[in-house]
Write a protein that holds these residues in place. Structure first.
Motif, PDB file in Angstrom:
ATOM      1  N   VAL A  90       3.130  -4.907   2.568  1.00 26.86           N
ATOM      2  CA  VAL A  90       2.387  -5.605   3.634  1.00 26.86           C
ATOM      3  C   VAL A  90       2.360  -7.114   3.423  1.00 26.86           C
ATOM      4  CG1 VAL A  90       0.979  -3.604   4.222  1.00 26.86           C
ATOM      5  CG2 VAL A  90       0.103  -5.250   2.583  1.00 26.86           C
TER       6      VAL A  90
ATOM      7  N   SER B 102      -2.034  -8.399  14.693  1.00 22.11           N
ATOM      8  CA  SER B 102      -2.731  -7.356  13.948  1.00 22.11           C
ATOM      9  C   SER B 102      -1.768  -6.658  12.983  1.00 22.11           C
ATOM     10  CB  SER B 102      -3.295  -6.352  14.955  1.00 22.11           C
ATOM     11  OG  SER B 102      -4.021  -5.388  14.286  1.00 22.11           O
ATOM     12  N   GLY B 103      -2.206  -6.477  11.756  1.00 17.45           N
ATOM     13  CA  GLY B 103      -1.421  -5.739  10.784  1.00 17.45           C
ATOM     14  C   GLY B 103      -0.420  -6.579  10.011  1.00 17.45           C
ATOM     15  N   CYS B 104      -0.399  -7.907  10.212  1.00 22.65           N
ATOM     16  CA  CYS B 104       0.630  -8.724   9.546  1.00 22.65           C
ATOM     17  C   CYS B 104       0.248  -9.073   8.102  1.00 22.65           C
ATOM     18  CB  CYS B 104       0.926  -9.996  10.334  1.00 22.65           C
ATOM     19  SG  CYS B 104      -0.386 -11.216  10.239  1.00 22.65           S
ATOM     20  N   GLY B 105      -0.955  -8.688   7.672  1.00 22.37           N
ATOM     21  CA  GLY B 105      -1.316  -8.873   6.266  1.00 22.37           C
ATOM     22  C   GLY B 105      -2.331  -9.979   5.995  1.00 22.37           C
ATOM     23  N   LYS B 106      -2.926 -10.543   7.041  1.00 22.42           N
ATOM     24  CA  LYS B 106      -3.861 -11.668   6.855  1.00 22.42           C
ATOM     25  C   LYS B 106      -5.063 -11.270   5.997  1.00 22.42           C
ATOM     26  CE  LYS B 106      -4.715 -11.805  11.299  1.00 22.42           C
ATOM     27  NZ  LYS B 106      -3.932 -10.714  11.879  1.00 22.42           N
ATOM     28  N   THR B 107      -5.699 -10.148   6.362  1.00 26.77           N
ATOM     29  CA  THR B 107      -6.902  -9.728   5.626  1.00 26.77           C
ATOM     30  C   THR B 107      -6.551  -9.382   4.185  1.00 26.77           C
ATOM     31  OG1 THR B 107      -7.964  -8.953   7.632  1.00 26.77           O
ATOM     32  CG2 THR B 107      -8.761  -8.004   5.580  1.00 26.77           C
ATOM     33  N   THR B 108      -5.414  -8.784   3.998  1.00 27.72           N
ATOM     34  CA  THR B 108      -5.005  -8.444   2.630  1.00 27.72           C
ATOM     35  C   THR B 108      -4.862  -9.716   1.789  1.00 27.72           C
ATOM     36  OG1 THR B 108      -3.855  -6.498   3.482  1.00 27.72           O
ATOM     37  CG2 THR B 108      -3.256  -7.215   1.263  1.00 27.72           C
TER      38      THR B 108
ATOM     39  N   PHE C 293       0.885  -1.157   0.000  1.00 30.79           N
ATOM     40  CA  PHE C 293       0.000   0.000   0.000  1.00 30.79           C
ATOM     41  C   PHE C 293       0.921   1.204   0.000  1.00 30.79           C
ATOM     42  CE2 PHE C 293      -2.865  -3.157   2.021  1.00 30.79           C
ATOM     43  CZ  PHE C 293      -3.908  -3.090   1.103  1.00 30.79           C
TER      44      PHE C 293
HETATM   45  P1  ATP Z   1      -5.931  -7.066  11.481  1.00 29.98           P
HETATM   46  O1  ATP Z   1      -5.972  -8.341  12.242  1.00 29.98           O
HETATM   47  O2  ATP Z   1      -5.665  -5.868  12.364  1.00 29.98           O
HETATM   48  O3  ATP Z   1      -7.066  -6.851  10.532  1.00 29.98           O
HETATM   49  P2  ATP Z   1      -4.258  -8.007   9.333  1.00 29.98           P
HETATM   50  O4  ATP Z   1      -3.178  -8.960   9.664  1.00 29.98           O
HETATM   51  O5  ATP Z   1      -5.508  -8.552   8.742  1.00 29.98           O
HETATM   52  O6  ATP Z   1      -4.595  -7.138  10.604  1.00 29.98           O
HETATM   53  P3  ATP Z   1      -4.216  -6.244   7.074  1.00 29.98           P
HETATM   54  O7  ATP Z   1      -5.604  -5.748   7.352  1.00 29.98           O
HETATM   55  O8  ATP Z   1      -4.012  -7.119   5.914  1.00 29.98           O
HETATM   56  O9  ATP Z   1      -3.609  -6.946   8.372  1.00 29.98           O
HETATM   57  O10 ATP Z   1      -3.274  -4.981   6.952  1.00 29.98           O
HETATM   58  C1  ATP Z   1      -1.867  -5.089   6.751  1.00 29.98           C
HETATM   59  C2  ATP Z   1      -1.274  -3.695   6.743  1.00 29.98           C
HETATM   60  O11 ATP Z   1      -1.748  -3.000   5.608  1.00 29.98           O
HETATM   61  C3  ATP Z   1      -1.672  -2.854   7.943  1.00 29.98           C
HETATM   62  O12 ATP Z   1      -0.553  -2.078   8.319  1.00 29.98           O
HETATM   63  C4  ATP Z   1      -2.773  -1.967   7.429  1.00 29.98           C
HETATM   64  O13 ATP Z   1      -2.812  -0.739   8.121  1.00 29.98           O
HETATM   65  C5  ATP Z   1      -2.379  -1.783   5.972  1.00 29.98           C
HETATM   66  N1  ATP Z   1      -3.537  -1.597   5.088  1.00 29.98           N
HETATM   67  C6  ATP Z   1      -4.538  -2.473   4.928  1.00 29.98           C
HETATM   68  N2  ATP Z   1      -5.428  -2.036   3.997  1.00 29.98           N
HETATM   69  C7  ATP Z   1      -4.962  -0.825   3.573  1.00 29.98           C
HETATM   70  C8  ATP Z   1      -5.410   0.138   2.616  1.00 29.98           C
HETATM   71  N3  ATP Z   1      -6.510  -0.046   1.898  1.00 29.98           N
HETATM   72  N4  ATP Z   1      -4.646   1.242   2.449  1.00 29.98           N
HETATM   73  C9  ATP Z   1      -3.514   1.436   3.143  1.00 29.98           C
HETATM   74  N5  ATP Z   1      -3.025   0.558   4.059  1.00 29.98           N
HETATM   75  C10 ATP Z   1      -3.730  -0.553   4.270  1.00 29.98           C
END
Ligand code: ATP
Length: 376
Positions: free
Chosen positions: A33, A53-59, A28
């Motif tokens: 990420v 949190s924030g390790c990229g799972k949702t992405t 991003f």
């Molecule tokens: P969580 O458990 O908090 O949801 P996660 O492991 O699912 O965390 P992601 O949601 O994939 O993590 O986010 C990974 C990183 O990318 C985070 O630092 C988040 O702030 C950033 N991020 C996610 N989506 C966007 C976006 N659309 N624009 C900018 N940064 C983003």
């Protein structure tokens, strides 16, 4: 695209792998990420993506669903490449069902209409209303919500809404089901109940499933295999018991429970601990950390001289945590480190503060890793 060859392995509809993220990287802006993430989910398998949190799972999940555009790598679903840089199959044509963290139900539609709304994709396009209604009712029945077909989302509890969202995702019989923190909105008792139900519904459906969670216990409860992620990378993929018994590194070892830690240097094929010299295959001269699970420390009142893998400590505090006793132990100074360890074991003993005890180490729950170099 059946029979597509990949590094000599066949990724095909009939093959084992149903979903593959192949060396996927994502940024991003200037922030990376995901970094060369490779994950494969086999037919009928339930895989948990676990990490802080924030390790990229949702992405990773959003890329698999096609909601986020792929930048680098490749995604293969049921033998077909559905995403490569500049070439995306749209989400509705991927045969993927998704349950979002907030369930994303339409408040103005009944439960039945919400589920019918999920019937997207070519095979459902030509069906008449009756056939769609029938399939939606089958999916509601699958999650035990058929009696609520005419209710509206605001009339349902959080757990019921979660089940409707699951029915909507399952209704089109997707090849892959993706669930993003599906239990995070539920209180802890309901959460345990709903996750058990979800596990059985998903397993009975035979659908290959990816669940995102940051809760190790949830992942261990549900997953056939867990993908442990950290800072955009995959640290280890394995069965829950294998991850717990044989973590690949200190991050994985400490992610599943709080852990006792001390450092040392390998000399003559072993590293010194208060319990004795612990053998390790790590090269002599390497600085290492020794990680000891609280369950590895067995506390007893001393009955004689210390035996092998035993050390003396005194009790700083002792608490009952459900059916376990949690004991704070002081081993004093050891090679310049002040050792305050925790023991957790089935509640047999609740020693008083200050009492001297003997502590036996279970080496099977003790891990030695080279100390990671510090970032400059
Ligand atoms: P969580 O458990 O908090 O949801 P996660 O492991 O699912 O965390 P992601 O949601 O994939 O993590 O986010 C990974 C990183 O990318 C985070 O630092 C988040 O702030 C950033 N991020 C996610 N989506 C966007 C976006 N659309 N624009 C900018 N940064 C983003």
């Amino acid at each position: 695209m059946r029979g597509e060859s990949e590094q000599g392995r066949d990724v095909s509809v009939d093959g084992e792998v149903v979903l593959k993220l192949d060396s996927v990287s994502h940024s991003f802006g200037s922030t990376r990420v995901l970094d060369a993430v490779t994950i494969d989910a086999k037919a009928g398998e339930l895989l948990c993506l676990l990490g802080p949190s924030g390790c990229g799972k949702t992405t990773a999940l959003r890329l698999a669903a096609g909601i986020e555009e792929l930048q680098q790598g490749r995604i293969v679903l049921a033998g077909q490449t559905v995403a490569a840089p500049g070439a995306q199959v749209p989400p509705e044509r991927r045969s993927v069902g998704m349950v979002f963290q907030d369930y994303a139900l339409f408040p103005h539609l009944s439960v039945l209409r919400n589920v019918q709304f999920g019937l997207v994709g070519a095979e459902w396009a030509d069906l008449d209303g009756d056939a769609k209604r029938k399939r939606a009712m089958e999916a509601l029945d699958q999650v035990g919500m058929a009696n609520y077909a005419e209710s509206y989302p605001h009339m349902l509890s959080g757990g019921q809404q979660q089940r409707v969202a699951l029915a909507r995702a399952l209704a089109p019989k997707p090849r892959v089901l993706l669930l993003d923190e599906p239990f995070s909105g539920l209180d802890s008792n309901l959460r345990a109940h709903i996750r058990d139900e979800t596990l059985h519904v998903v397993k009975d459906s035979g659908t290959t499933t990816l669940i995102v969670t940051h809760d190790p216990e949830e992942a261990m409860y549900m997953a056939d295999r867990i993908v442990v992620m950290n800072a955009g990378r995959v640290e280890q993929i394995d069965r829950p018991d294998a991850l717990y018994r044989a973590p690949a590194n200190a991050f994985v070892a400490s992610f599943f429970s709080s852990i006792n830690r001390l450092e040392g240097v390998v000399r003559g094929g072993a590293v010194a601990t208060p319990f004795g010299n612990l053998p390790t295959p790590i090269a002599d001269g390497t600085r290492v950390e020794i990680l000891i699970r609280p369950e590895a420390l067995r506390v007893a009142l001393p009955t004689g001289p210390l035996g092998p893998w035993q050390a003396e400590a005194h009790v700083l505090d002792a608490r009952m945590l459900r059916r376990a006793s949690f004991i704070h132990l002081c081993f004093g100074e050891f090679e310049g480190q002040h050792l305050h360890f925790h023991s957790r074991e089935p509640a047999r003993l609740m020693p008083g503060i200050g009492v001297h005890v003997s502590v036996t180490l279970d080496r099977a729950q003790t891990f030695v890793f080279p100390v990671a170099p510090k970032n400059p």
